[in-house]
Design a protein around this motif. Structure first.
Motif, PDB file in Angstrom:
ATOM      1  N   VAL A 157      -6.891 -14.398  13.878  1.00 59.66           N
ATOM      2  CA  VAL A 157      -7.524 -15.178  12.809  1.00 59.66           C
ATOM      3  C   VAL A 157      -8.657 -14.374  12.161  1.00 59.66           C
ATOM      4  CG1 VAL A 157      -8.951 -17.199  12.313  1.00 59.66           C
ATOM      5  CG2 VAL A 157      -6.903 -17.444  13.724  1.00 59.66           C
ATOM      6  N   LEU A 158      -9.495 -13.761  12.973  1.00 59.66           N
ATOM      7  CA  LEU A 158     -10.612 -12.972  12.445  1.00 59.66           C
ATOM      8  C   LEU A 158     -10.112 -11.838  11.559  1.00 59.66           C
ATOM      9  CD1 LEU A 158     -13.666 -12.324  12.378  1.00 59.66           C
ATOM     10  CD2 LEU A 158     -13.302 -10.928  14.430  1.00 59.66           C
ATOM     11  N   LEU A 159      -9.098 -11.127  12.013  1.00 54.92           N
ATOM     12  CA  LEU A 159      -8.563 -10.008  11.239  1.00 54.92           C
ATOM     13  C   LEU A 159      -7.924 -10.477   9.937  1.00 54.92           C
ATOM     14  CD1 LEU A 159      -6.955  -7.958  14.154  1.00 54.92           C
ATOM     15  CD2 LEU A 159      -8.945  -7.276  12.800  1.00 54.92           C
ATOM     16  N   LEU A 160      -7.151 -11.547  10.005  1.00 55.31           N
ATOM     17  CA  LEU A 160      -6.450 -12.019   8.811  1.00 55.31           C
ATOM     18  C   LEU A 160      -7.417 -12.642   7.803  1.00 55.31           C
ATOM     19  CD1 LEU A 160      -3.826 -12.222   7.358  1.00 55.31           C
ATOM     20  CD2 LEU A 160      -3.225 -14.235   8.708  1.00 55.31           C
ATOM     21  N   GLU A 161      -8.451 -13.314   8.296  1.00 53.41           N
ATOM     22  CA  GLU A 161      -9.450 -13.878   7.386  1.00 53.41           C
ATOM     23  C   GLU A 161     -10.230 -12.785   6.655  1.00 53.41           C
ATOM     24  OE1 GLU A 161     -11.759 -16.464   9.864  1.00 53.41           O
ATOM     25  OE2 GLU A 161     -10.630 -18.256   9.235  1.00 53.41           O
ATOM     26  N   LYS A 177       0.430  -3.364   9.990  1.00 57.54           N
ATOM     27  CA  LYS A 177      -0.474  -4.452   9.614  1.00 57.54           C
ATOM     28  C   LYS A 177      -1.880  -4.269  10.169  1.00 57.54           C
ATOM     29  CE  LYS A 177       2.001  -7.274   7.083  1.00 57.54           C
ATOM     30  NZ  LYS A 177       1.600  -7.574   5.694  1.00 57.54           N
ATOM     31  N   ILE A 178      -1.971  -4.092  11.495  1.00 59.29           N
ATOM     32  CA  ILE A 178      -3.286  -3.930  12.127  1.00 59.29           C
ATOM     33  C   ILE A 178      -3.527  -2.438  12.315  1.00 59.29           C
ATOM     34  CG2 ILE A 178      -4.742  -4.538  14.084  1.00 59.29           C
ATOM     35  CD1 ILE A 178      -2.941  -6.960  14.543  1.00 59.29           C
ATOM     36  N   LEU A 179      -4.288  -1.862  11.421  1.00 65.67           N
ATOM     37  CA  LEU A 179      -4.501  -0.418  11.433  1.00 65.67           C
ATOM     38  C   LEU A 179      -5.778  -0.049  12.175  1.00 65.67           C
ATOM     39  CD1 LEU A 179      -3.575   0.607   7.779  1.00 65.67           C
ATOM     40  CD2 LEU A 179      -2.077   0.255   9.756  1.00 65.67           C
ATOM     41  N   THR A 180      -5.743   1.066  12.860  1.00 63.05           N
ATOM     42  CA  THR A 180      -6.937   1.617  13.503  1.00 63.05           C
ATOM     43  C   THR A 180      -7.655   2.518  12.509  1.00 63.05           C
ATOM     44  OG1 THR A 180      -5.884   1.595  15.687  1.00 63.05           O
ATOM     45  CG2 THR A 180      -7.800   3.034  15.397  1.00 63.05           C
ATOM     46  N   VAL A 181      -8.917   2.249  12.294  1.00 60.28           N
ATOM     47  CA  VAL A 181      -9.766   3.120  11.469  1.00 60.28           C
ATOM     48  C   VAL A 181     -10.605   3.928  12.449  1.00 60.28           C
ATOM     49  CG1 VAL A 181     -11.503   3.244   9.643  1.00 60.28           C
ATOM     50  CG2 VAL A 181      -9.790   1.398   9.631  1.00 60.28           C
ATOM     51  N   TRP A 182     -10.206   5.151  12.689  1.00 59.76           N
ATOM     52  CA  TRP A 182     -10.776   5.956  13.766  1.00 59.76           C
ATOM     53  C   TRP A 182     -12.290   6.107  13.621  1.00 59.76           C
ATOM     54  CZ3 TRP A 182      -7.734   6.182  17.661  1.00 59.76           C
ATOM     55  CH2 TRP A 182      -6.357   6.171  17.471  1.00 59.76           C
ATOM     56  N   GLY A 183     -12.975   5.867  14.721  1.00 57.60           N
ATOM     57  CA  GLY A 183     -14.426   5.984  14.755  1.00 57.60           C
ATOM     58  C   GLY A 183     -15.143   4.772  14.220  1.00 57.60           C
ATOM     59  N   ARG A 192      -8.505  -2.674  10.678  1.00 55.23           N
ATOM     60  CA  ARG A 192      -8.324  -3.327   9.396  1.00 55.23           C
ATOM     61  C   ARG A 192      -6.935  -3.933   9.334  1.00 55.23           C
ATOM     62  NH1 ARG A 192      -9.359   0.646   6.257  1.00 55.23           N
ATOM     63  NH2 ARG A 192      -7.265   1.327   5.642  1.00 55.23           N
ATOM     64  N   TYR A 193      -6.864  -5.188   8.868  1.00 59.10           N
ATOM     65  CA  TYR A 193      -5.577  -5.859   8.669  1.00 59.10           C
ATOM     66  C   TYR A 193      -5.169  -5.702   7.214  1.00 59.10           C
ATOM     67  CZ  TYR A 193      -1.922  -9.384   9.231  1.00 59.10           C
ATOM     68  OH  TYR A 193      -0.704 -10.018   9.298  1.00 59.10           O
ATOM     69  N   LEU A 194      -3.978  -5.149   6.994  1.00 53.07           N
ATOM     70  CA  LEU A 194      -3.474  -4.929   5.634  1.00 53.07           C
ATOM     71  C   LEU A 194      -2.579  -6.085   5.187  1.00 53.07           C
ATOM     72  CD1 LEU A 194      -2.569  -1.145   5.561  1.00 53.07           C
ATOM     73  CD2 LEU A 194      -4.601  -2.280   4.649  1.00 53.07           C
ATOM     74  N   GLY A 199       5.212  -8.291  16.221  1.00 49.81           N
ATOM     75  CA  GLY A 199       6.372  -7.487  15.903  1.00 49.81           C
ATOM     76  C   GLY A 199       6.091  -6.084  15.432  1.00 49.81           C
ATOM     77  N   GLU A 200       4.884  -5.584  15.713  1.00 49.66           N
ATOM     78  CA  GLU A 200       4.552  -4.224  15.305  1.00 49.66           C
ATOM     79  C   GLU A 200       4.724  -3.241  16.458  1.00 49.66           C
ATOM     80  OE1 GLU A 200       0.515  -4.368  13.383  1.00 49.66           O
ATOM     81  OE2 GLU A 200       1.751  -3.569  11.765  1.00 49.66           O
TER      82      GLU A 200
END
Length: 220
Positions: A157-161, A208-214, A218-220, A200-201
């Motif tokens: 929910v936090l990521l999608l919001e 969808k849920i990407l890692t932003v290194w450091g 971020r949810y796309l 399903g990733e």
């Protein structure tokens, strides 16, 4: 859960409405009598019931009354009965609206869209094939429930919001676990991995849920 349950004994009318609604990306079930309507509702539920009150095996008002015993599911009565008394009966039993037959399909679709916007826009999040029911704390993928822990649900929910925004690991951890939590920050990494799998990733190639290194995620 079905989006819309149509209770209508006129098969042609029910079929036309069903097809229009499906073209608007609603999931739709149809019942031609009271017995089937209650069976489908009790088994699958519905986010909206479009209800005729003249049915071959009973009174649609009784269906309205039965649903209202333990649910606030929106009910839209559609009937050829135009008397004031019938309208008042339906509304007093808890129907959200009463539409006379014959109706204009565009007006019907607009009323249904309005009900969904008013009732679910604040209580639901959607992204493609993912739908989150925040009231019942349930996640659906392609309308199939996805089992999640409380933390996984809160994290999604936090990521999608905050779709499109990069959230730092510290911010996410404090929001989900609390700054005074005894959990280790590594817990977040593990939960992100589990969450990706459940929606399903591929953890090795997330879309969808990407890692932003450091920084964080971020949810796309």
């Amino acid at each position: 859960m079905t989006d819309i349950l149509i209770v209508e004994d006129n098969r042609e009318l029910a079929g036309v409405l069903r097809d229009f609604l499906r073209s608007e990306n609603y999931t739709v079930s149809v019942a031609e009598n009271a017995e089937k309507a209650l069976s489908l509702y009790q088994r699958y539920g519905a986010r909206l019931v479009v209800l005729d009150i003249m049915l071959p095996d009973g009174d649609g008002f009784l269906i309205c009354e039965k649903i209202r015993e333990d649910s606030n599911t929106p009910i839209l009565i559609v009937s050829a009965k135009t008397d004031k008394e019938d309208k008042l009966t339906g509304l007093n039993l808890g129907a959200d609206d009463y539409i006379e037959k014959p109706y204009d399909i565009d007006i019907m679709l607009a009323k249904i869209a309005g009900i969904f916007k008013r009732r679910y826009s604040l209580d639901e999040l959607t992204d493609g094939d993912i739908r989150i029911d925040k009231v019942n704390r349930t996640v659906y993928k392609n309308n199939v429930p996805v089992e999640m822990t409380a933390k996984e649900f809160d994290l999604l929910v936090l990521l999608l919001e905050n779709k499109g925004r990069t959230l730092s690991k510290e911010y996410i951890f404090n929001r989900i676990w609390g700054s005074d939590s005894f959990s280790e920050p590594q817990t977040l990494t593990v939960h992100i991995k589990w969450l990706r799998r459940k929606i399903g990733e591929s953890p090795g190639n997330p879309q969808k849920i990407l890692t932003v290194w450091g920084v964080g995620y971020r949810y796309l």
